[in-house]
Design a protein around this motif. Structure first.
Motif, mmCIF file in Angstrom:
data_model
loop_
_atom_site.group_PDB
_atom_site.id
_atom_site.type_symbol
_atom_site.label_atom_id
_atom_site.label_comp_id
_atom_site.label_asym_id
_atom_site.label_seq_id
_atom_site.Cartn_x
_atom_site.Cartn_y
_atom_site.Cartn_z
ATOM 1 N N ALA A 174 0.836 -1.162 -0.023
ATOM 2 C CA ALA A 174 0.049 -0.212 -0.028
ATOM 3 C C ALA A 174 0.823 1.373 0.079
ATOM 4 N N VAL A 175 1.877 1.231 0.950
ATOM 5 C CA VAL A 175 2.906 2.469 1.000
ATOM 6 C C VAL A 175 3.632 2.719 -0.443
ATOM 7 N N ILE A 176 3.998 1.662 -0.854
ATOM 8 C CA ILE A 176 4.803 1.732 -2.148
ATOM 9 C C ILE A 176 4.032 2.223 -3.403
ATOM 10 N N GLY A 177 2.649 1.704 -3.437
ATOM 11 C CA GLY A 177 1.559 2.167 -4.320
ATOM 12 C C GLY A 177 1.341 3.612 -4.046
ATOM 13 N N ILE A 178 1.288 4.158 -3.197
ATOM 14 C CA ILE A 178 0.928 5.429 -2.756
ATOM 15 C C ILE A 178 2.171 6.393 -3.009
ATOM 16 N N VAL A 179 3.295 5.907 -2.863
ATOM 17 C CA VAL A 179 4.337 6.702 -3.241
ATOM 18 C C VAL A 179 4.586 6.682 -4.670
ATOM 19 N N TRP A 180 4.523 5.509 -5.251
ATOM 20 C CA TRP A 180 4.378 5.656 -6.827
ATOM 21 C C TRP A 180 3.436 6.552 -7.481
ATOM 22 N N MET A 181 2.196 6.710 -6.917
ATOM 23 C CA MET A 181 1.078 7.251 -7.132
ATOM 24 C C MET A 181 1.604 9.046 -6.946
ATOM 25 N N VAL A 182 2.303 9.408 -6.010
ATOM 26 C CA VAL A 182 2.800 10.830 -6.012
ATOM 27 C C VAL A 182 3.787 11.002 -6.879
ATOM 28 N N PHE A 183 4.559 9.817 -7.153
ATOM 29 C CA PHE A 183 5.740 10.290 -7.951
ATOM 30 C C PHE A 183 5.224 10.320 -9.494
ATOM 31 N N GLY A 184 4.374 9.534 -9.824
ATOM 32 C CA GLY A 184 3.732 9.556 -11.257
ATOM 33 C C GLY A 184 3.053 10.927 -11.315
ATOM 34 N N TYR A 185 2.280 11.368 -10.357
ATOM 35 C CA TYR A 185 1.593 12.843 -10.691
ATOM 36 C C TYR A 185 2.706 13.583 -10.750
ATOM 37 N N PHE A 186 3.581 13.806 -10.187
ATOM 38 C CA PHE A 186 4.671 14.728 -10.227
ATOM 39 C C PHE A 186 5.264 14.769 -11.593
ATOM 40 N N ILE A 187 5.487 13.407 -12.145
ATOM 41 C CA ILE A 187 6.199 13.535 -13.362
ATOM 42 C C ILE A 187 5.003 13.867 -14.550
ATOM 43 N N GLY A 188 3.659 13.351 -14.378
ATOM 44 C CA GLY A 188 2.505 13.754 -15.368
ATOM 45 C C GLY A 188 2.446 15.343 -15.241
ATOM 46 N N GLY A 189 2.644 15.987 -14.012
ATOM 47 C CA GLY A 189 2.182 17.298 -13.852
ATOM 48 C C GLY A 189 3.460 18.294 -14.396
ATOM 49 N N GLY A 190 4.627 17.580 -14.407
ATOM 50 C CA GLY A 190 5.571 18.197 -15.009
ATOM 51 C C GLY A 190 5.645 18.208 -16.394
ATOM 52 N N ILE A 191 5.094 17.248 -17.077
ATOM 53 C CA ILE A 191 4.982 17.090 -18.457
ATOM 54 C C ILE A 191 3.929 18.086 -18.801
ATOM 55 N N LEU A 192 2.712 17.985 -18.081
ATOM 56 C CA LEU A 192 1.599 18.784 -18.618
ATOM 57 C C LEU A 192 1.631 20.344 -18.177
ATOM 58 N N LYS A 193 2.375 20.813 -17.396
ATOM 59 C CA LYS A 193 2.676 22.075 -16.889
ATOM 60 C C LYS A 193 3.898 22.438 -17.514
ATOM 61 N N SER A 194 4.773 21.623 -18.074
ATOM 62 C CA SER A 194 6.250 21.973 -18.739
ATOM 63 C C SER A 194 7.031 22.657 -17.842
ATOM 64 N N SER A 195 7.096 22.193 -16.438
ATOM 65 C CA SER A 195 7.770 22.575 -15.499
ATOM 66 C C SER A 195 7.857 21.512 -14.373
ATOM 67 N N PHE A 196 8.926 21.027 -13.882
ATOM 68 C CA PHE A 196 8.886 19.950 -12.625
ATOM 69 C C PHE A 196 8.801 20.848 -11.381
ATOM 70 N N ALA A 197 9.494 22.152 -11.502
ATOM 71 C CA ALA A 197 9.127 23.047 -10.339
ATOM 72 C C ALA A 197 7.929 23.315 -9.931
ATOM 73 N N VAL A 198 6.991 23.704 -10.965
ATOM 74 C CA VAL A 198 5.775 23.855 -10.712
ATOM 75 C C VAL A 198 5.109 22.644 -10.046
ATOM 76 N N ALA A 199 5.272 21.474 -10.891
ATOM 77 C CA ALA A 199 4.605 20.093 -10.689
ATOM 78 C C ALA A 199 5.134 19.758 -8.912
ATOM 79 N N ALA A 200 6.029 20.058 -8.594
ATOM 80 C CA ALA A 200 6.577 19.772 -7.184
ATOM 81 C C ALA A 200 5.754 20.371 -6.115
ATOM 82 N N VAL A 201 4.951 21.459 -6.243
ATOM 83 C CA VAL A 201 3.863 22.161 -5.485
ATOM 84 C C VAL A 201 3.142 20.984 -5.231
ATOM 85 N N SER A 202 2.555 20.149 -6.117
ATOM 86 C CA SER A 202 1.394 18.975 -6.019
ATOM 87 C C SER A 202 1.806 17.751 -5.179
ATOM 88 N N ILE A 203 3.077 17.851 -4.711
ATOM 89 C CA ILE A 203 3.484 16.584 -3.968
ATOM 90 C C ILE A 203 2.842 16.798 -2.559
#
Length: 174
Positions: free
Chosen positions: A112-141
């Motif tokens: 469960a914990v690994i799944g949640i950590v993966w989800m947070v990491f995955g949305y960080f990557i997805g947000g970085g792609i969608l927003k064209s900025s990983f710094a902006v995506a880091a705010v979502s963590i």
């Protein structure tokens, strides 16, 4: 791999469960341009009780559908992949079986914990792609961590109730 009619029906119901539980109670989060919901707790439960295949399909398809139906279509492809992998990882790590009828095992909690950590990491990557900025995506963590661990808390409560009700006897007889 051929699925029986019963397995297809179970899979369809589990997809619907994730979709509805994701859509029924949504708290919008401005930092992620997404929302906090109950769907993660269902992905956790499905993946532990039904395994990787069911968790992957229910998590990916159910969550992706919820994004499409809730007006977050731009996130749907990312969600499909992120939540599908989340369900798969949890199901592969979890140890629930007929031989070990215990819900609270270290493997189930670790999965469960690994799944949640993966989800947070995955949305960080997805947000970085969608927003064209990983710094902006880091705010979502932080918000994604809250979402994930709120789902984990619900998973623990419902999982305990399922365990006490010996629901695994019905699930494992599928």
């Amino acid at each position: 791999m051929k699925m029986t009619t019963k397995e297809m029906c179970i899979q369809g119901l589990l997809v619907a469960l994730v979709t509805v539980s994701t859509m029924i109670f949504q708290i919008p989060v401005s930092a992620t341009q997404g929302y906090i919901h109950l769907g993660d707790s269902m992905i956790l439960l499905i993946s532990v009780f039904f395994g990787a295949k069911y968790g992957m399909v229910a998590g990916g398809v159910g969550s992706g559908l919820a994004d499409l139906l809730s007006g977050y279509a731009h996130w749907a492809p990312f969600t499909f992949i992120i939540k599908g992998i989340m369900g798969y990882l949890i199901g592969k790590i979890a140890s629930f079986s007929e031989k070990d009828e215990r819900f609270f095992t270290s493997r189930n909690m670790l999965g469960a914990v690994i799944g949640i950590v993966w989800m947070v990491f995955g949305y960080f990557i997805g947000g970085g792609i969608l927003k064209s900025s990983f710094a902006v995506a880091a705010v979502s963590i932080p918000e994604n961590l809250v979402q994930g661990f709120a789902g984990f808390a619900i998973f623990l409560v419902v999982g305990l109730a399922f365990h006490r009700a010996k629901i695994y006897k019905f699930v494992l007889s599928r």
